[in-house]
Motif scaffolding. Structure first.
Motif, PDB file in Angstrom:
ATOM      1  N   THR A  56      50.827  59.710  20.522  1.00 19.76           N
ATOM      2  CA  THR A  56      50.637  58.591  19.604  1.00 19.76           C
ATOM      3  C   THR A  56      51.486  57.396  20.037  1.00 19.76           C
ATOM      4  O   THR A  56      52.688  57.532  20.282  1.00 19.76           O
ATOM      5  CB  THR A  56      51.037  59.000  18.176  1.00 19.76           C
ATOM      6  N   ALA A  57      50.838  56.270  20.148  1.00 18.69           N
ATOM      7  CA  ALA A  57      51.518  54.994  20.407  1.00 18.69           C
ATOM      8  C   ALA A  57      50.832  53.961  19.528  1.00 18.69           C
ATOM      9  O   ALA A  57      49.648  54.112  19.181  1.00 18.69           O
ATOM     10  CB  ALA A  57      51.420  54.613  21.881  1.00 18.69           C
ATOM     11  N   PRO A  58      51.533  52.932  19.138  1.00 16.91           N
ATOM     12  CA  PRO A  58      50.938  51.949  18.221  1.00 16.91           C
ATOM     13  C   PRO A  58      49.650  51.350  18.787  1.00 16.91           C
ATOM     14  O   PRO A  58      49.553  51.046  19.975  1.00 16.91           O
ATOM     15  CB  PRO A  58      52.035  50.896  18.084  1.00 16.91           C
ATOM     16  N   GLU A  59      48.668  51.165  17.916  1.00 10.81           N
ATOM     17  CA  GLU A  59      47.418  50.527  18.328  1.00 10.81           C
ATOM     18  C   GLU A  59      47.663  49.066  18.695  1.00 10.81           C
ATOM     19  O   GLU A  59      48.610  48.438  18.229  1.00 10.81           O
ATOM     20  CB  GLU A  59      46.400  50.586  17.185  1.00 10.81           C
ATOM     21  N   GLY A  60      46.772  48.513  19.508  1.00  5.75           N
ATOM     22  CA  GLY A  60      46.953  47.120  19.845  1.00  5.75           C
ATOM     23  C   GLY A  60      46.054  46.655  20.972  1.00  5.75           C
ATOM     24  O   GLY A  60      45.090  47.321  21.339  1.00  5.75           O
ATOM     25  N   PHE A  61      46.392  45.504  21.526  1.00  2.89           N
ATOM     26  CA  PHE A  61      45.651  44.925  22.649  1.00  2.89           C
ATOM     27  C   PHE A  61      46.628  44.216  23.562  1.00  2.89           C
ATOM     28  O   PHE A  61      47.813  44.028  23.213  1.00  2.89           O
ATOM     29  CB  PHE A  61      44.561  43.970  22.146  1.00  2.89           C
ATOM     30  N   VAL A  62      46.139  43.823  24.737  1.00  2.82           N
ATOM     31  CA  VAL A  62      46.984  43.167  25.729  1.00  2.82           C
ATOM     32  C   VAL A  62      46.399  41.807  26.080  1.00  2.82           C
ATOM     33  O   VAL A  62      45.197  41.690  26.331  1.00  2.82           O
ATOM     34  CB  VAL A  62      47.102  44.010  27.019  1.00  2.82           C
ATOM     35  N   ILE A  63      47.241  40.791  26.046  1.00  2.00           N
ATOM     36  CA  ILE A  63      46.868  39.472  26.578  1.00  2.00           C
ATOM     37  C   ILE A  63      47.222  39.514  28.065  1.00  2.00           C
ATOM     38  O   ILE A  63      48.382  39.679  28.435  1.00  2.00           O
ATOM     39  CB  ILE A  63      47.630  38.345  25.856  1.00  2.00           C
ATOM     40  N   THR A  64      46.231  39.382  28.915  1.00  4.00           N
ATOM     41  CA  THR A  64      46.348  39.801  30.318  1.00  4.00           C
ATOM     42  C   THR A  64      47.110  38.825  31.200  1.00  4.00           C
ATOM     43  O   THR A  64      47.425  37.695  30.816  1.00  4.00           O
ATOM     44  CB  THR A  64      44.942  39.978  30.912  1.00  4.00           C
ATOM     45  N   SER A  65      47.337  39.283  32.418  1.00  2.00           N
ATOM     46  CA  SER A  65      47.944  38.426  33.439  1.00  2.00           C
ATOM     47  C   SER A  65      47.044  37.240  33.749  1.00  2.00           C
ATOM     48  O   SER A  65      47.520  36.156  34.085  1.00  2.00           O
ATOM     49  CB  SER A  65      48.197  39.229  34.721  1.00  2.00           C
ATOM     50  N   ARG A  66      45.729  37.429  33.676  1.00  2.00           N
ATOM     51  CA  ARG A  66      44.808  36.308  33.890  1.00  2.00           C
ATOM     52  C   ARG A  66      45.086  35.195  32.890  1.00  2.00           C
ATOM     53  O   ARG A  66      45.080  34.006  33.247  1.00  2.00           O
ATOM     54  CB  ARG A  66      43.366  36.801  33.765  1.00  2.00           C
ATOM     55  N   ALA A  67      45.313  35.563  31.635  1.00  2.00           N
ATOM     56  CA  ALA A  67      45.634  34.564  30.615  1.00  2.00           C
ATOM     57  C   ALA A  67      46.915  33.823  30.976  1.00  2.00           C
ATOM     58  O   ALA A  67      47.008  32.596  30.834  1.00  2.00           O
ATOM     59  CB  ALA A  67      45.774  35.250  29.251  1.00  2.00           C
ATOM     60  N   PHE A  68      47.915  34.574  31.471  1.00  2.00           N
ATOM     61  CA  PHE A  68      49.182  33.942  31.859  1.00  2.00           C
ATOM     62  C   PHE A  68      48.961  32.902  32.950  1.00  2.00           C
ATOM     63  O   PHE A  68      49.438  31.758  32.850  1.00  2.00           O
ATOM     64  CB  PHE A  68      50.163  35.023  32.330  1.00  2.00           C
ATOM     65  N   PHE A  69      48.243  33.296  34.002  1.00  2.00           N
ATOM     66  CA  PHE A  69      48.056  32.361  35.117  1.00  2.00           C
ATOM     67  C   PHE A  69      47.246  31.142  34.676  1.00  2.00           C
ATOM     68  O   PHE A  69      47.553  30.008  35.069  1.00  2.00           O
ATOM     69  CB  PHE A  69      47.390  33.070  36.290  1.00  2.00           C
ATOM     70  N   ASP A  70      46.203  31.359  33.890  1.00  2.00           N
ATOM     71  CA  ASP A  70      45.403  30.212  33.438  1.00  2.00           C
ATOM     72  C   ASP A  70      46.221  29.296  32.553  1.00  2.00           C
ATOM     73  O   ASP A  70      46.136  28.060  32.637  1.00  2.00           O
ATOM     74  CB  ASP A  70      44.159  30.715  32.688  1.00  2.00           C
ATOM     75  N   PHE A  71      47.003  29.889  31.657  1.00  2.00           N
ATOM     76  CA  PHE A  71      47.853  29.107  30.755  1.00  2.00           C
ATOM     77  C   PHE A  71      48.879  28.277  31.538  1.00  2.00           C
ATOM     78  O   PHE A  71      49.014  27.063  31.352  1.00  2.00           O
ATOM     79  CB  PHE A  71      48.551  30.078  29.784  1.00  2.00           C
ATOM     80  N   MET A  72      49.581  28.945  32.447  1.00  2.00           N
ATOM     81  CA  MET A  72      50.656  28.265  33.176  1.00  2.00           C
ATOM     82  C   MET A  72      50.107  27.246  34.177  1.00  2.00           C
ATOM     83  O   MET A  72      50.674  26.157  34.341  1.00  2.00           O
ATOM     84  CB  MET A  72      51.516  29.298  33.900  1.00  2.00           C
ATOM     85  N   ASN A  73      49.017  27.593  34.837  1.00  2.00           N
ATOM     86  CA  ASN A  73      48.455  26.655  35.815  1.00  2.00           C
ATOM     87  C   ASN A  73      47.856  25.436  35.144  1.00  2.00           C
ATOM     88  O   ASN A  73      47.963  24.304  35.653  1.00  2.00           O
ATOM     89  CB  ASN A  73      47.394  27.358  36.666  1.00  2.00           C
TER      90      ASN A  73
END
Length: 839
Positions: free
Chosen positions: A147-164
């Motif tokens: 058991t681990a908490p449910e959730g989602f991941v904001i990906t590395s693609r989002a990071f690169f697009d955001f920062m670039n």
């Protein structure tokens, strides 16, 4: 219409010129040689990652270039052999080569365009997209069933697009490139500027929408405290070869509407001065920064903490630190924790607890059942990752165990295991205190005391001093390289600071209780965590055991670069030659291309020999054999030794290794039965009414048996009665080149008996290491990469098998007959050519 005209006038087009067989076979040999060379290079690169070899960037560049050159020429050779353009293979090659160039140029390539991935869908295979921490959580949920908490991941693609999009990545790279490496204030200023800009930067189109939708789905049907989120860092390399423990931010108790603010906060933490210094000290380059972010439901912990699945302090125990509520105070050392040792062996009894409970009626922090459940989960994770683990966990109010995080536990044993260390302390050395606290990193260090009470004290921390503080803190990572040792009054060996101290191999004693009271600023001391003691003065004899040694090579940039390149080179995705994805367009790595070409080349050569699709094959000659084979022989080069004008070839004139061994097997006593076999009426009618399907009519000229030979090669198409044999074999001293392809089909009897004979053939082949497929009465067997002696043994066996199986279907009246004939054949082979197969 153009196609119609094209088809009508197709007969006017000139036919492709047939190339000499020698030329085509030379290409086949080149393919085998290049295939072996590529696999050798691949293996060498993999060996380098084993950590026992030192290499530099020049090795990486040269090896990658060599491999690319071989793969390109491999495709070119296949194009000549098959006389096709192989456009899809060249396109796959260019795609992979471009990825390698981008990696070498410091532009990491990330697969996938998604901004959001659900935790239930991720695992270690997506580590580039979701970062180390969330990849582990995905494994724990999906593969281990914990058991681990449910959730989602904001990906590395989002990071690169955001920062670039905001120009921030380029700004960070220029800023750190301009830093002189010494001016701490300048780095702090750069970090503050980056943080401000990240918090103010607009989000890419679609990112806020996708995150908002994911958060809404996650909290649907929940309200109040149940709808709060934990927004956590999950950077590249985090919880991997470097822990980054405590370096990046986690934002807790976030309402769904504020997730994007928390996201910016976590991303900004990648550019805090502390995290930046950590990366620089660990040898990370600026282009290696990527921050995926996990969003999970908050766990309301009743009791939480950290577990080390292996504790060097005692045999077969785990170390557990726990506290009421969440585990934040345990990992950052800001609050008291109860330490205990839990046995690794079932039933995982709690061996010792420190501090002891105040009274006999006080409820234990962990029950025996909870300790057992926690230990079972820890061992499952340890087995999965094949190394000790540092695990954050929490039992909620309902008693459910949640795994919050896991990372490899870095253990080093150096001076502690060196018996010389025990002899280095003089008998009259003054002990300031001993037997207090918990050892986080073993070792010995001498130096002046530096009392650290605030961050300002870190600004002027002298190199070679021993850091003494009230609490542990991951902020001390900024002086880990200067510090020779660390002692704290409060803290846990399972906390973030202790994890970082182990990475830097700084002798560390935590929770000593009296260090700040007994040790004075500037006083020379010797910290010996191998004995859990602090001595007054500098004991020179132990200086050589100071453990602030250089980092291991496995942590170097070159090591990480090679590992990134190998992701585009080594994995094999084209596993099944009969699978739908065994096509050039599905090749994702150089290994895929190599495997596809090797399989295609073998098939092409078989086809070439069957169809005589090459010019200058010699005129067929009749092979004189003791058995009535009716075999015609075509010599492609150095396959026989007889006059050119000779129309026949004797067996003793055969030089071709595969054919010579095959004929030797056919001559084995008892393998070739010339007596007529009685055929019942049903089988007779079956033979009369049977028609040859396209697959059955294997050789071009039914009724004429043909073998094409070279010194190390044979392609044999042979019809015996109503069954057909095809053998394509290469046998040489080069193990990796050797292979046998064997196909057996047909028979005179009904389908059931033919199928029995197919099972007989298959069972025999499997005893000799062939990989076998059966489709009705068709048997296909393949074996490869055996040494010359074993290949020769199997070719002799095939000679015997072809003879023995002739008309055997008519004798297989029951299933028991199949097993009986398998035993009889194997015994005959063992007596005649020696036994090598598995009984």
């Amino acid at each position: 219409m153009s196609n119609l005209f094209g088809n009508v006038f197709a007969f006017w087009r000139p036919k492709p010129r047939q190339l000499p067989f020698a030329v085509l076979f030379k290409k086949f040999q080149h393919i085998l040689e290049r295939n072996n060379r590529i696999l050798e290079l691949m293996a060498d690169m993999g060996d380098k990652l084993g950590g026992e070899y030192v290499f530099d960037r020049r090795y990486i560049e040269q090896t990658t270039e060599q491999m690319g050159d071989h793969v390109f020429k491999l495709i070119s050779d296949l194009s000549v052999l098959t006389q096709r353009k192989n456009v899809d293979l060249f396109m796959a090659f260019e795609r992979i080569r471009n990825l390698l160039w981008q990696e070498l140029a410091g532009r990491p390539q990330v697969e996938g365009d998604a901004y959001i991935l659900e935790l239930r869908d991720v695992g270690h295979d997506q580590i580039e997209q979701v970062g180390g921490k969330m990849a582990h959580i995905g494994d724990i949920r999906g593969r281990l069933g914990l058991t681990a908490p449910e959730g989602f991941v904001i990906t590395s693609r989002a990071f690169f697009d955001f920062m670039n999009a905001a120009g921030l990545l380029e700004r960070a790279r220029k800023g750190i490139a301009a830093w002189d490496g010494e001016d701490a204030a300048a780095l702090d200023e750069l970090a503050a500027d980056m943080r401000r800009r990240i918090l103010d930067a607009p989000l890419p189109r679609g990112l806020a929408r996708d995150v908002g939708s994911a958060a809404a789905r996650l909290v649907a049907g929940r309200d109040g405290l149940d709808a709060l989120l934990a927004v956590r860092s999950s950077a590249w390399h985090e919880d991997g070869e470097s822990s980054f423990a405590g370096q990046y931010a986690s934002v807790l108790d976030v309402v769904p509407d504020r997730v994007m603010d928390a996201y910016r906060e976590v991303v900004a933490s990648a550019y805090s001065a502390t995290a930046w210094r950590y990366r620089i000290m660990r040898g990370y380059r600026e282009h290696e920064v990527s921050m995926a972010v996990g969003c999970q439901l908050m766990v309301r912990g009743r009791v939480s903490g950290v577990l080390h699945s292996y504790a060097p302090a005692a045999d077969e125990v785990m170390a557990v630190d726990a506290a009421h509520g969440g585990c934040r105070t345990v990992v950052d050392g800001s609050g008291p924790a109860v330490s205990m040792l839990v046995e690794r062996i079932e039933p995982h009894a709690i061996r010792t607890v420190s501090p002891q409970n105040d009274g006999p009626d006080e409820e234990p922090l962990l029950t025996a059942a909870q300790a057992q459940e926690l230990a079972d989960a820890a061992l499952a994770i340890e087995r999965y990752y094949k190394r000790p683990q540092d695990i954050e966990w929490s039992f909620d109010g309902r008693g459910t165990l949640h795994i919050l995080q896991t990372r490899p536990l870095r253990l080093t044993t150096t001076a502690a295991e060196n018996p010389a260390a025990a002899e280095t302390v003089p008998w009259d050395a003054e002990v300031i205190f001993e037997g207090r606290g918990l050892v986080a990193q073993r070792g010995v260090a001498s130096g002046p005391v530096r009392l650290v009470r605030s961050d300002a004290d870190l600004e002027s921390f002298p190199a070679g001093a021993i850091l003494v503080a009230r609490h542990t803190s991951p902020r001390y990572s900024r002086v880990m390289r200067q510090a020779r040792g660390i002692i704290t009054d409060v803290g846990s060996p399972t906390g973030h600071m202790a994890t970082i101290a182990r990475e830097f191999r700084v002798p560390t004693l935590v929770n000593a209780g009296v260090a700040t009271a007994l040790l004075r600023e500037g006083e020379e001391i010797t910290l010996d965590t191998t004995r859990n003691a602090v001595f007054r003065g500098r004991i020179g004899a132990v200086g050589r055991f100071e453990l602030t040694e250089d980092d291991a090579f496995e942590d170097s940039y070159e090591y990480r670069l090679l590992r990134r390149l190998l992701k585009h080179i080594a994995p094999l995705n084209l596993v099944d030659p009969h699978g739908e994805n065994f096509v050039p367009s599905a090749c994702r790595t150089f290994h895929d291309i190599t495997r596809y070409i090797h399989e295609s080349a073998v098939e092409a050569l078989i086809h070439l020999s069957e169809r005589r699709g090459a010019a200058d094959l010699s005129s067929p000659r009749r092979l004189l054999t003791s058995a009535p084979l009716g075999l015609l022989l075509v010599d492609g080069g150095d396959g026989v030794e007889c006059p050119p004008e000779s129309e026949t070839v004797r067996p003793d004139q055969v030089v071709s290794v595969p054919l010579r061994e095959f004929l030797a097997g056919m001559d084995v006593c008892g393998m070739w039965c010339t007596e007529p076999v009685s055929v019942d009426l049903g089988s007779f009618m079956a033979s009369v009414t049977r028609t040859f399907s396209a697959s059955l009519a294997g050789p071009e000229a039914v009724g004429r048996n043909l073998v094409v030979v070279l010194r190390n090669y044979m392609n044999l198409n042979m019809r015996l009665g109503y069954h057909f044999n095809i053998i394509d074999a290469y046998c040489s001293d080069e193990l990796n080149d050797n292979y046998i392809y064997f196909r057996f089909l047909g028979g005179v009897t009904d389908f059931i008996r033919r199928s029995r004979r197919a099972r007989f053939v298959a069972e025999v082949l499997e005893r000799y290491d062939f990989r076998v497929e059966i489709h009705g009465d068709l048997v296909v067997g393949r074996v490869k990469k055996l040494d010359a002696a074993r290949m020769a043994h199997r070719l002799r066996m095939l000679g015997g098998l072809v003879g023995y199986a002739r008309q055997l279907d008519a004798r297989l009246h029951s299933e028991r007959d199949v097993a009986r004939h398998v035993r009889a054949f194997l015994e005959a082979m063992r007596d005649s050519i020696g036994g090598e197969h598995e009984e």
